[in-house]
Scaffold this active site. Structure first.
Site, PDB file in Angstrom:
ATOM      1  N   ALA A 169      21.879 -21.849 -14.065  1.00  0.00           N
ATOM      2  CA  ALA A 169      21.968 -20.619 -14.869  1.00  0.00           C
ATOM      3  C   ALA A 169      20.984 -19.572 -14.370  1.00  0.00           C
ATOM      4  O   ALA A 169      21.282 -18.374 -14.408  1.00  0.00           O
ATOM      5  CB  ALA A 169      21.722 -20.937 -16.346  1.00  0.00           C
ATOM      6  N   GLY A 193      22.674 -18.070 -11.472  1.00  0.00           N
ATOM      7  CA  GLY A 193      23.921 -17.471 -11.958  1.00  0.00           C
ATOM      8  C   GLY A 193      23.685 -16.166 -12.686  1.00  0.00           C
ATOM      9  O   GLY A 193      24.465 -15.222 -12.551  1.00  0.00           O
ATOM     10  N   ASP A 194      22.601 -16.097 -13.446  1.00  0.00           N
ATOM     11  CA  ASP A 194      22.238 -14.865 -14.146  1.00  0.00           C
ATOM     12  C   ASP A 194      22.039 -13.727 -13.154  1.00  0.00           C
ATOM     13  O   ASP A 194      22.561 -12.627 -13.343  1.00  0.00           O
ATOM     14  CB  ASP A 194      20.972 -15.106 -14.967  1.00  0.00           C
ATOM     15  CG  ASP A 194      20.463 -13.847 -15.655  1.00  0.00           C
ATOM     16  OD1 ASP A 194      21.235 -13.236 -16.418  1.00  0.00           O
ATOM     17  OD2 ASP A 194      19.298 -13.486 -15.433  1.00  0.00           O
ATOM     18  N   ALA A 195      21.326 -13.998 -12.081  1.00  0.00           N
ATOM     19  CA  ALA A 195      21.055 -12.966 -11.070  1.00  0.00           C
ATOM     20  C   ALA A 195      22.328 -12.558 -10.335  1.00  0.00           C
ATOM     21  O   ALA A 195      22.556 -11.367 -10.082  1.00  0.00           O
ATOM     22  CB  ALA A 195      20.014 -13.466 -10.076  1.00  0.00           C
ATOM     23  N   GLU A 242      24.515 -10.500 -12.793  1.00  0.00           N
ATOM     24  CA  GLU A 242      23.932  -9.180 -13.042  1.00  0.00           C
ATOM     25  C   GLU A 242      24.105  -8.268 -11.826  1.00  0.00           C
ATOM     26  O   GLU A 242      24.408  -7.082 -11.976  1.00  0.00           O
ATOM     27  CB  GLU A 242      22.456  -9.261 -13.423  1.00  0.00           C
ATOM     28  CG  GLU A 242      21.907  -7.898 -13.751  1.00  0.00           C
ATOM     29  CD  GLU A 242      20.702  -7.898 -14.668  1.00  0.00           C
ATOM     30  OE1 GLU A 242      20.173  -6.799 -14.886  1.00  0.00           O
ATOM     31  OE2 GLU A 242      20.304  -8.958 -15.150  1.00  0.00           O
TER      32      GLU A 242
END
Length: 138
Positions: free
Chosen positions: A20, A23-25, A28
């Site tokens: 995660a 994955g967040d980066a 975004e």
């Protein structure tokens, strides 16, 4: 295979919160690029628009809408992320939404790290469209 890419077995060896994290980066960056290319406007307006897509509520909506598109392997990665217990939940997020968002980010991280770029692009586009419809963002 690119030396920066992992095999699915190697990627499953990472904690769901680590998946995660990346994955967040990745998500975004996708959202920011998409928004910037739609309108060359002030950084403040770009940021406000991006928040609709990257906040837990939006990602939770995307996760719900994507479930019918996921393979069994992808659903398993999503569930691992959703069920992972993080140390804290942001004060502006519902716990259930935050967990679904973490599952979504874990899936994005997994696909990114395993080099499944076509699949990743498809799911991120779908997520973006789901959030656009859910939040009436254009």
């Amino acid at each position: 295979m690119n030396s920066n890419m992992l095999t699915p077995q190697q990627a499953r060896g990472y904690s769901p919160l680590a998946l995660a994290f990346i994955g967040d980066a990745v998500y975004e960056t996708f959202v920011r690029s998409k928004i910037l290319l739609k309108a060359n406007t002030s950084a403040n307006k770009l940021h406000k628009n991006a928040v609709f897509y990257v906040r837990a509520h939006g990602q939770s909506e995307a996760a719900k809408g994507l479930m019918t598109h996921l393979t069994a392997e992808e659903e398993e990665i999503f569930k691992r992320g959703r069920n992972a217990h993080s140390a804290s939940v942001p004060k502006n997020a519902d716990v259930t939404e935050y967990r679904a968002a973490t599952g979504f980010e874990a899936l994005v991280g997994y696909l990114y790290l395993t080099g499944q770029t076509d699949r990743l692009d498809f799911l991120m586009e779908e997520a973006y469209n789901i959030i656009s419809l859910a939040d009436n963002v254009k």
